[in-house]
Design a protein around this motif. Structure first.
Motif, PDB file in Angstrom:
ATOM      1  N   ARG A  14      11.515 -43.971  16.899  1.00  0.00           N
ATOM      2  CA  ARG A  14      11.201 -42.879  17.693  1.00  0.00           C
ATOM      3  C   ARG A  14      10.020 -42.388  17.730  1.00  0.00           C
ATOM      4  O   ARG A  14       9.082 -42.688  16.736  1.00  0.00           O
ATOM      5  CB  ARG A  14      12.345 -41.836  17.280  1.00  0.00           C
ATOM      6  CG  ARG A  14      13.852 -42.062  17.402  1.00  0.00           C
ATOM      7  CD  ARG A  14      14.321 -42.087  19.107  1.00  0.00           C
ATOM      8  NE  ARG A  14      14.271 -40.923  19.600  1.00  0.00           N
ATOM      9  CZ  ARG A  14      15.256 -40.038  19.319  1.00  0.00           C
ATOM     10  NH1 ARG A  14      16.170 -40.489  18.724  1.00  0.00           N
ATOM     11  NH2 ARG A  14      14.890 -38.745  20.184  1.00  0.00           N
ATOM     12  N   LEU A  15       9.561 -41.519  18.697  1.00  0.00           N
ATOM     13  CA  LEU A  15       8.035 -40.881  18.460  1.00  0.00           C
ATOM     14  C   LEU A  15       8.270 -39.633  17.618  1.00  0.00           C
ATOM     15  O   LEU A  15       9.119 -38.768  17.873  1.00  0.00           O
ATOM     16  CB  LEU A  15       7.758 -40.569  20.209  1.00  0.00           C
ATOM     17  CG  LEU A  15       7.558 -41.743  20.857  1.00  0.00           C
ATOM     18  CD1 LEU A  15       6.910 -41.773  22.227  1.00  0.00           C
ATOM     19  CD2 LEU A  15       6.624 -43.176  20.099  1.00  0.00           C
ATOM     20  N   ASP A  16       6.868 -39.127  17.171  1.00  0.00           N
ATOM     21  CA  ASP A  16       6.870 -38.112  16.342  1.00  0.00           C
ATOM     22  C   ASP A  16       5.719 -37.551  16.370  1.00  0.00           C
ATOM     23  O   ASP A  16       4.605 -38.034  17.242  1.00  0.00           O
ATOM     24  CB  ASP A  16       7.120 -38.672  14.870  1.00  0.00           C
ATOM     25  CG  ASP A  16       7.585 -37.620  13.801  1.00  0.00           C
ATOM     26  OD1 ASP A  16       7.556 -36.394  14.391  1.00  0.00           O
ATOM     27  OD2 ASP A  16       7.981 -38.042  12.973  1.00  0.00           O
ATOM     28  N   ASN A  17       5.398 -36.371  15.944  1.00  0.00           N
ATOM     29  CA  ASN A  17       4.068 -35.751  15.938  1.00  0.00           C
ATOM     30  C   ASN A  17       3.274 -36.634  14.947  1.00  0.00           C
ATOM     31  O   ASN A  17       3.500 -37.579  14.458  1.00  0.00           O
ATOM     32  CB  ASN A  17       4.222 -34.358  15.571  1.00  0.00           C
ATOM     33  CG  ASN A  17       5.136 -33.502  16.071  1.00  0.00           C
ATOM     34  OD1 ASN A  17       6.041 -32.834  15.646  1.00  0.00           O
ATOM     35  ND2 ASN A  17       4.812 -33.478  17.536  1.00  0.00           N
ATOM     36  N   LEU A  18       1.737 -36.240  14.977  1.00  0.00           N
ATOM     37  CA  LEU A  18       0.999 -36.876  14.004  1.00  0.00           C
ATOM     38  C   LEU A  18       1.448 -36.780  12.604  1.00  0.00           C
ATOM     39  O   LEU A  18       1.344 -37.913  11.995  1.00  0.00           O
ATOM     40  CB  LEU A  18      -0.352 -36.066  14.026  1.00  0.00           C
ATOM     41  CG  LEU A  18      -1.466 -36.481  13.129  1.00  0.00           C
ATOM     42  CD1 LEU A  18      -1.730 -37.964  13.247  1.00  0.00           C
ATOM     43  CD2 LEU A  18      -2.636 -35.672  12.903  1.00  0.00           C
ATOM     44  N   MET A  19       2.328 -35.787  12.147  1.00  0.00           N
ATOM     45  CA  MET A  19       2.997 -35.638  10.982  1.00  0.00           C
ATOM     46  C   MET A  19       4.300 -34.594  11.058  1.00  0.00           C
ATOM     47  O   MET A  19       3.985 -33.720  11.702  1.00  0.00           O
ATOM     48  CB  MET A  19       2.051 -35.074  10.115  1.00  0.00           C
ATOM     49  CG  MET A  19       2.620 -34.997   8.530  1.00  0.00           C
ATOM     50  SD  MET A  19       3.129 -33.126   8.420  1.00  0.00           S
ATOM     51  CE  MET A  19       1.622 -32.211   8.016  1.00  0.00           C
ATOM     52  N   GLY A  20       5.081 -34.895  10.351  1.00  0.00           N
ATOM     53  CA  GLY A  20       6.225 -33.815  10.145  1.00  0.00           C
ATOM     54  C   GLY A  20       7.155 -34.191   8.927  1.00  0.00           C
ATOM     55  O   GLY A  20       7.187 -35.214   8.621  1.00  0.00           O
ATOM     56  N   GLY A  21       7.354 -32.935   8.224  1.00  0.00           N
ATOM     57  CA  GLY A  21       8.110 -33.334   7.000  1.00  0.00           C
ATOM     58  C   GLY A  21       8.481 -31.922   6.247  1.00  0.00           C
ATOM     59  O   GLY A  21       8.029 -30.982   6.661  1.00  0.00           O
ATOM     60  N   GLY A  22       9.611 -32.207   5.653  1.00  0.00           N
ATOM     61  CA  GLY A  22      10.276 -30.811   4.915  1.00  0.00           C
ATOM     62  C   GLY A  22       9.431 -30.354   3.663  1.00  0.00           C
ATOM     63  O   GLY A  22       8.670 -31.086   3.044  1.00  0.00           O
ATOM     64  N   ILE A  23       9.679 -29.071   3.610  1.00  0.00           N
ATOM     65  CA  ILE A  23       9.123 -28.330   2.571  1.00  0.00           C
ATOM     66  C   ILE A  23      10.065 -28.084   1.240  1.00  0.00           C
ATOM     67  O   ILE A  23      11.185 -27.696   1.516  1.00  0.00           O
ATOM     68  CB  ILE A  23       8.411 -26.927   2.729  1.00  0.00           C
ATOM     69  CG1 ILE A  23       7.786 -26.872   4.154  1.00  0.00           C
ATOM     70  CG2 ILE A  23       7.894 -26.018   1.834  1.00  0.00           C
ATOM     71  CD1 ILE A  23       7.190 -25.521   4.802  1.00  0.00           C
ATOM     72  N   ALA A  24       9.792 -28.934   0.327  1.00  0.00           N
ATOM     73  CA  ALA A  24      10.848 -28.938  -0.849  1.00  0.00           C
ATOM     74  C   ALA A  24      10.952 -27.655  -1.652  1.00  0.00           C
ATOM     75  O   ALA A  24      10.025 -26.629  -1.421  1.00  0.00           O
ATOM     76  CB  ALA A  24      10.530 -30.021  -1.732  1.00  0.00           C
ATOM     77  N   ALA A  25      11.959 -27.384  -2.131  1.00  0.00           N
ATOM     78  CA  ALA A  25      12.092 -26.185  -3.243  1.00  0.00           C
ATOM     79  C   ALA A  25      10.925 -26.196  -4.077  1.00  0.00           C
ATOM     80  O   ALA A  25      10.597 -27.113  -4.608  1.00  0.00           O
ATOM     81  CB  ALA A  25      13.346 -26.312  -3.961  1.00  0.00           C
ATOM     82  N   GLY A  26      10.412 -25.091  -4.094  1.00  0.00           N
ATOM     83  CA  GLY A  26       9.176 -24.726  -5.174  1.00  0.00           C
ATOM     84  C   GLY A  26       7.867 -25.241  -4.472  1.00  0.00           C
ATOM     85  O   GLY A  26       6.836 -25.135  -5.301  1.00  0.00           O
TER      86      GLY A  26
END
Length: 292
Positions: free
Chosen positions: A152-164
């Motif tokens: 699938r196509l995505d932005n240049l980057m995308g990712g979750g922000i972990a706890a802390g």
């Protein structure tokens, strides 16, 4: 330009039937939503932790602090995994917040969707101005070997922000891992948008604040994936990005971030229908803790 078709695609991404979900409260505050399948599971197997009262599911009635809530939910999520109720286990925790920004608990990210909890993510739009003035967008094509959304196509980057993890640390970490963007390119980058992505998924309800940034790259700056998640980065004319959005080839959150970016660039001019839909998901930057 096909603003009407993009608006139709956007509407399908953000509008859904909410009547099948029950609100989830923790320590007296609304933090999530649970679908009927999970409601039945929780009532049948975990009635001591989740109680349905007057149409509201109350969680952890005996847990009075962050550590105890986190402990009980860690144990419970492990049981869900071992029972085969969860997939995509990541051994990574997300943070759930009270509406005043105080951390309520942390929990395995795979268990956020069953409870409809709100997670946070960073997304980076990569933009390049060509010598003739045309603006193009860097698009990532996910690896065909990814368990989630291969090819699938995505932005240049995308990712979750972990706890802390701070927003800036997540931006710099994901920017390097997914696109090889050095931290020096991102450390003073202003946030461009805050979007609320919300949709039913097989596991429950996906609800995530997208912290969106735009980075401008010179024509000589070519993204380079470092962690194997992205097969290739493609520098696309905006008309090509638009067509892929209409065809449904983007991941949903990436599509939302790309549409917002193109709208801010004025690609569709003033389009009332598209602007009204975007207004439903846009929020003031910095207001992502409170659930609307």
């Amino acid at each position: 330009m096909q603003a009407r078709a993009v608006a139709s695609a956007l509407q399908q991404m953000i509008e859904y039937d909410k009547t099948g979900f029950v609100p989830l409260h923790v320590a007296g505050e609304p933090l999530g939503c649970v679908n009927q399948q999970w409601l039945q599971r929780l009532q049948a197997e975990y009635s001591s932790l989740f109680r349905l009262e007057q149409g509201v599911l109350t969680a952890l009635p005996a847990a009075h602090d962050f550590a105890e809530r986190s402990r009980q939910l860690a144990q419970t999520a492990t049981q869900w995994r071992d029972a085969g109720w969860l997939n995509g286990w990541r051994n990574e925790k997300f943070m759930a917040y009270f509406q005043d920004g105080t951390p309520c608990f942390e929990m395995e990210r795979a268990a956020f969707r069953p409870l409809g909890l709100t997670s946070r993510a960073v997304h980076l739009n990569g933009l390049t101005r060509m010598p003739d003035g045309e603006i193009r967008m860097w698009i990532g094509r996910r690896s065909p070997f990814k368990d989630v959304a291969p090819n699938r196509l995505d932005n240049l980057m995308g990712g979750g922000i972990a706890a802390g993890e701070t927003l800036q640390v997540a931006l710099e970490r994901e920017g390097w891992e997914e696109a090889g963007i050095p931290a020096s390119k991102l450390e003073l980058l202003p946030q461009a948008a805050l979007l609320l992505a919300e949709r039913p998924v097989a596991r429950g309800l996906h609800r995530e604040w997208l912290h969106v940034f735009d980075v401008w790259l010179d024509t000589q700056e070519i993204p380079q994936n470092q962690d194997g998640e992205v097969e290739a980065h493609l520098l696309m004319p905006l008309a090509e990005v638009e067509q892929h959005l209409i065809n449904g080839q983007f991941m949903s959150d990436a599509a939302l971030a790309a549409i917002d970016c193109m709208a801010r660039l004025g690609y569709w001019g003033q389009d009332a229908a598209l602007d009204a839909l975007l207004a439903q998901v846009r929020a003031p930057i910095g207001s992502d803790i409170a659930i609307r």
